[in-house]
Design a protein around this motif. Structure first.
Motif, mmCIF file in Angstrom:
data_model
loop_
_atom_site.group_PDB
_atom_site.id
_atom_site.type_symbol
_atom_site.label_atom_id
_atom_site.label_comp_id
_atom_site.label_asym_id
_atom_site.label_seq_id
_atom_site.Cartn_x
_atom_site.Cartn_y
_atom_site.Cartn_z
ATOM 1 N N UNK A 540 0.830 -1.221 0.000
ATOM 2 C CA UNK A 540 0.000 0.000 0.000
ATOM 3 C C UNK A 540 0.857 1.260 0.000
ATOM 4 N N UNK A 541 2.104 1.125 0.462
ATOM 5 C CA UNK A 541 3.031 2.262 0.432
ATOM 6 C C UNK A 541 3.758 2.351 -0.906
ATOM 7 N N UNK A 542 3.455 1.421 -1.843
ATOM 8 C CA UNK A 542 4.053 1.458 -3.176
ATOM 9 C C UNK A 542 5.453 0.892 -3.251
ATOM 10 N N UNK A 543 5.856 0.103 -2.238
ATOM 11 C CA UNK A 543 7.233 -0.406 -2.191
ATOM 12 C C UNK A 543 7.395 -1.785 -2.827
ATOM 13 N N UNK A 544 6.331 -2.597 -2.809
ATOM 14 C CA UNK A 544 6.383 -3.931 -3.407
ATOM 15 C C UNK A 544 5.000 -4.268 -3.939
ATOM 16 N N UNK A 545 4.757 -5.539 -4.282
ATOM 17 C CA UNK A 545 3.425 -5.912 -4.768
ATOM 18 C C UNK A 545 2.925 -7.160 -4.044
ATOM 19 N N UNK A 546 1.648 -7.444 -4.185
ATOM 20 C CA UNK A 546 1.034 -8.565 -3.475
ATOM 21 C C UNK A 546 1.619 -9.906 -3.902
ATOM 22 N N UNK A 547 1.972 -10.032 -5.174
ATOM 23 C CA UNK A 547 2.558 -11.276 -5.668
ATOM 24 C C UNK A 547 3.846 -11.598 -4.922
#
Length: 558
Positions: A540-547
């Motif tokens: 949600x902070x744009x640092x990584x992704x759910x995958x």
């Protein structure tokens, strides 16, 4: 006859011939009054071989196999041969203290093959290799992707490529891509190379000719100070590359495999330890917990997770934060991975009896304020670490468990006394590393209503200590890959954490008879944010992704 059957039969005949030769050498040694040596199982030193030129050694049917100061071991087909007697006399005249063995012809031939390493290149090897900064900069400038490294090999004629050039390309490319490990793997007909970047292995090249691969492995073993004629035992060594003002250490692990030897070169960049607490990836509320716990004068801080999850880097960051001239910090590591200025670092040495347990006993007598124990792996170490944390020392250590809650049953399984675990524990940390989404090619994605509802529910259920405002206006990203990230879509890694603090309630629960279910309920009351939840917050902070979060922590149970 089937080719494989023919090959197996030839191997059996070769083995029988070798065994007969060794028995003959044993009988000759007994008859002449000398000791026997099996050179296929005995390390031979290149430095020792240099004492006698190759042509002279072959003519005399001897090999100098070990050199320690002026003490020398010499193996001979028959020490009574006139040519052998001459070599022995020459070495004695040169004041070498000689011990002579009898060996088989096949054994000597195997050692003589090592003479190919005695040339100007080999003479520069001192257990420490220096690569010119300009050359490294050239490789790092050119080899910005996996494809660039592959192209370097595919365009090179193997009759012209040297093992040294291969290793330089590999090291230059690995440093450019910030790889943590270089893997070389022997296969039946050809061998392959792989790089581990941000925790994931990538194939680089899989068509290295077997003979070239073997020469490369021998070169790596020479650099790392390993025995190059020993191929059926695991060996560990290291060498150093000087890059400008910094030195990068390469730790080498060699193991025997079905088709040869497999080597892993781990790259230890000192810049890794220069990161502070703020760069570990800790949320502000977790950072408050850390600063509160490492400020305490005593107690046990445990960091848990598998190998490669960043535990050592995190604990080093803690030490750097609290280190000052007024306190004494001593570490006990296996082995010392990075050097910390102002910290007394010691290394486990099982052969000399300096184990984690005995070393920790000795360290406590040195009056330290803070002790770092590389790993708690047995009852003695756990008992001493807990006692030290109860008697005025701040102890930091690691434990192999899946999560923070699992550390307590693990300590009990190791034999730790339940009455000391609760009072000693300051905090248990669990951590993993997730890849950061590439900032150069990431692009915003549309959030489906179902996912949006799940994310908002997660935010709502977070403990009060978490600053929700930071995540309420969130954006999710994906990345297809670009030149900057070598087409991977990710660049760099960041930690995800969970913290389980020691409390009177935890102590009482342990004394009553601990169960993971009761500890889980206690962690919920305490307001623990799980590693997976921390990972989702970093999405949600744009640092990584759910995958990536699911790859590391498992399927998300919304």
């Amino acid at each position: 006859m089937d080719p494989k059957t023919t090959s197996d039969l030839k191997s059996q005949l070769d083995l029988m011939r070798r065994e007969a030769e060794e028995r003959q050498a044993q009988r000759l040694a007994r008859d002449l009054g000398y000791e026997y040596v099996d050179l296929s199982k005995t390390p031979a030193s290149v430095d020792a071989l240099r004492l006698v030129p190759e042509a002279e050694a072959k003519n005399a049917k001897i090999a100098t196999i070990e050199l320690k100061g002026r003490k020398t071991a010499l193996a001979a087909l028959s020490p009574k041969l006139p040519a052998s007697q001459k070599v022995i006399k020459d070495l004695v005249d040169k004041k070498y203290e000689l011990k002579v063995f009898v060996a088989s012809a096949s054994g000597l031939e195997g050692v003589w093959k090592l003479y190919r390493f005695i040339h100007p290149e080999a003479e520069e090897i001192t257990g420490r290799v220096t690569i010119e900064e300009k050359k490294v900069e050239e490789f790092m400038a050119r080899l910005k992707s996996f494809d660039a490294i592959r192209k370097e090999f595919s365009e090179e004629d193997f009759s012209k490529l040297t093992p040294t050039k291969l290793i330089e390309v590999l090291l230059g490319g690995a440093l450019s891509l910030r790889a943590s490990d270089i893997h070389t793997e022997a296969e039946e007909n050809a061998s392959k190379l792989r790089l581990r970047v941000d925790g994931v292995l990538h194939d680089i090249f899989d068509k290295f000719p077997k003979d070239f691969y073997e020469r490369t492995i021998s070169r790596i073993k020479l650099l790392a100070g390993l025995k190059i004629n020993i191929r059926d035992q695991a060996q560990d060594g290291r060498f150093t590359i000087k890059l400008g003002k910094k030195e990068v250490e390469i730790r080498v692990s060699v193991i025997p495999a079905e088709y040869g030897e497999n080597v892993v070169m781990r790259i230890l960049d000192p810049e890794v330890t220069s990161i502070g607490l703020s760069r570990l990836g800790l949320r502000d509320d977790d950072l408050v917990i850390v600063e509160r716990q490492i400020a305490k004068p005593n107690g046990l801080i445990l960091n848990t997770g598998p190998t490669g999850s960043g535990k050592t880097t995190t604990l080093y960051a803690f030490l750097r934060h609290i280190n000052n001239p007024e306190i004494k910090i001593i570490t006990l590591e296996d082995p010392i991975e990075y050097r910390l200025e102002g910290v007394e670092q010691t290394q486990v040495d099982e052969e000399s009896g300096y184990t984690f347990a005995s070393g920790l006993r000795a360290i406590v007598r040195q009056d330290p304020d803070v002790v770092l124990v590389g790993e708690i792996r047995d009852e003695d170490t756990s008992d001493i670490a807990l006692q030290a944390s109860l008697t005025g020392h701040l102890v930091l250590s690691t434990l192999h468990t899946n999560d923070a809650i699992g550390a307590i049953p693990r300590l009990i399984n190791l034999g730790a006394k339940v009455e000391t675990i609760g009072p000693a524990l300051n905090v248990i940390i669990a951590q993993r590393l997730v890849r950061e989404i590439c900032p150069y090619c990431k692009k915003e994605i549309k959030i489906q209503a179902d996912l949006k509802g799940k994310l908002e529910k997660l935010l709502k259920n977070l403990p009060a200590r978490v600053n929700r405002a930071k995540y309420e206006k969130y954006t999710l990203y994906e990345s297809a890959g670009c030149e900057k990230c070598s087409g991977l879509g990710y660049k760099g890694r960041i930690g995800i954490f969970e913290f389980f603090e020691g409390t009177p309630e935890m102590e009482e629960s342990i004394l009553k008879g601990v169960s993971e279910l009761s500890l889980k309920k206690l962690s919920e009351i305490q307001g623990m944010v799980s590693m997976q939840e921390d990972g989702i917050l970093k999405v949600m902070a744009g640092e990584t992704d759910l995958k990536e979060v699911e790859r590391i922590t498992g399927k998300i149970e919304w």
